[in-house]
Design a protein around this motif. Structure first.
Motif, PDB file in Angstrom:
ATOM      1  N   ASP A  35      32.679  28.991  39.722  1.00 46.33           N
ATOM      2  CA  ASP A  35      32.461  28.771  41.158  1.00 46.33           C
ATOM      3  C   ASP A  35      33.735  29.077  41.947  1.00 46.33           C
ATOM      4  O   ASP A  35      33.695  29.735  42.991  1.00 46.33           O
ATOM      5  CB  ASP A  35      32.059  27.320  41.443  1.00 46.33           C
ATOM      6  N   ILE A  36      34.844  28.597  41.434  1.00 42.82           N
ATOM      7  CA  ILE A  36      36.114  28.785  42.124  1.00 42.82           C
ATOM      8  C   ILE A  36      36.493  30.263  42.153  1.00 42.82           C
ATOM      9  O   ILE A  36      36.929  30.784  43.188  1.00 42.82           O
ATOM     10  CB  ILE A  36      37.212  27.934  41.458  1.00 42.82           C
ATOM     11  N   MET A  37      36.316  30.967  41.053  1.00 42.56           N
ATOM     12  CA  MET A  37      36.652  32.393  40.998  1.00 42.56           C
ATOM     13  C   MET A  37      35.766  33.188  41.948  1.00 42.56           C
ATOM     14  O   MET A  37      36.238  34.089  42.652  1.00 42.56           O
ATOM     15  CB  MET A  37      36.498  32.913  39.568  1.00 42.56           C
ATOM     16  N   HIS A  38      34.497  32.857  42.005  1.00 44.73           N
ATOM     17  CA  HIS A  38      33.542  33.544  42.874  1.00 44.73           C
ATOM     18  C   HIS A  38      33.943  33.375  44.344  1.00 44.73           C
ATOM     19  O   HIS A  38      33.994  34.336  45.108  1.00 44.73           O
ATOM     20  CB  HIS A  38      32.152  32.966  42.611  1.00 44.73           C
ATOM     21  N   VAL A  39      34.270  32.166  44.744  1.00 48.73           N
ATOM     22  CA  VAL A  39      34.656  31.893  46.129  1.00 48.73           C
ATOM     23  C   VAL A  39      36.022  32.506  46.433  1.00 48.73           C
ATOM     24  O   VAL A  39      36.224  33.082  47.502  1.00 48.73           O
ATOM     25  CB  VAL A  39      34.631  30.376  46.422  1.00 48.73           C
ATOM     26  N   ALA A  40      36.960  32.424  45.497  1.00 48.26           N
ATOM     27  CA  ALA A  40      38.281  33.020  45.700  1.00 48.26           C
ATOM     28  C   ALA A  40      38.166  34.524  45.937  1.00 48.26           C
ATOM     29  O   ALA A  40      38.817  35.075  46.828  1.00 48.26           O
ATOM     30  CB  ALA A  40      39.187  32.740  44.499  1.00 48.26           C
ATOM     31  N   ALA A  41      37.312  35.182  45.179  1.00 47.27           N
ATOM     32  CA  ALA A  41      37.110  36.624  45.359  1.00 47.27           C
ATOM     33  C   ALA A  41      36.506  36.918  46.729  1.00 47.27           C
ATOM     34  O   ALA A  41      36.924  37.864  47.415  1.00 47.27           O
ATOM     35  CB  ALA A  41      36.212  37.172  44.253  1.00 47.27           C
ATOM     36  N   ALA A  42      35.548  36.129  47.147  1.00 49.42           N
ATOM     37  CA  ALA A  42      34.933  36.328  48.470  1.00 49.42           C
ATOM     38  C   ALA A  42      35.966  36.163  49.577  1.00 49.42           C
ATOM     39  O   ALA A  42      35.997  36.941  50.536  1.00 49.42           O
ATOM     40  CB  ALA A  42      33.776  35.345  48.669  1.00 49.42           C
ATOM     41  N   LEU A  43      36.831  35.173  49.445  1.00 49.76           N
ATOM     42  CA  LEU A  43      37.880  34.958  50.444  1.00 49.76           C
ATOM     43  C   LEU A  43      38.854  36.129  50.473  1.00 49.76           C
ATOM     44  O   LEU A  43      39.233  36.610  51.551  1.00 49.76           O
ATOM     45  CB  LEU A  43      38.629  33.651  50.158  1.00 49.76           C
ATOM     46  N   LEU A  44      39.257  36.620  49.312  1.00 47.54           N
ATOM     47  CA  LEU A  44      40.181  37.754  49.246  1.00 47.54           C
ATOM     48  C   LEU A  44      39.582  39.024  49.829  1.00 47.54           C
ATOM     49  O   LEU A  44      40.285  39.822  50.432  1.00 47.54           O
ATOM     50  CB  LEU A  44      40.589  38.025  47.804  1.00 47.54           C
ATOM     51  N   LEU A  45      38.290  39.197  49.644  1.00 47.69           N
ATOM     52  CA  LEU A  45      37.620  40.388  50.166  1.00 47.69           C
ATOM     53  C   LEU A  45      37.323  40.290  51.662  1.00 47.69           C
ATOM     54  O   LEU A  45      36.858  41.239  52.265  1.00 47.69           O
ATOM     55  CB  LEU A  45      36.317  40.638  49.392  1.00 47.69           C
TER      56      LEU A  45
END
Length: 69
Positions: A35-45
């Motif tokens: 969950d954290i990796m998925h959200v972190a990627a969305a924020l970075l993008l």
């Protein structure tokens, strides 16, 4: 070679955002690594909307200011 350098920089940045989210939210709410990796990627993008069927991932996205589906 330039592409490898960009990937390394992205990986390091993703790791940094991941760690920040872990420190902010995991102890209180118990989010999973995925969950954290998925959200972190969305924020970075630079996403403004987060799409997922996973309730925990959606909650984390909301806590980070993303709109959810």
């Amino acid at each position: 070679r330039r592409q490898r350098q960009m990937c390394k920089e992205t990986d390091e940045t993703l790791a940094t955002v991941f760690e920040e989210l872990v420190h902010r939210h995991t102890i209180k709410r118990g989010f999973r690594a995925y969950d954290i990796m998925h959200v972190a990627a969305a924020l970075l993008l630079g996403c403004d909307t987060f799409w997922s069927f996973d309730a925990k991932a959606k909650k984390l996205a909301e806590l980070e200011g993303l709109k959810v589906n």
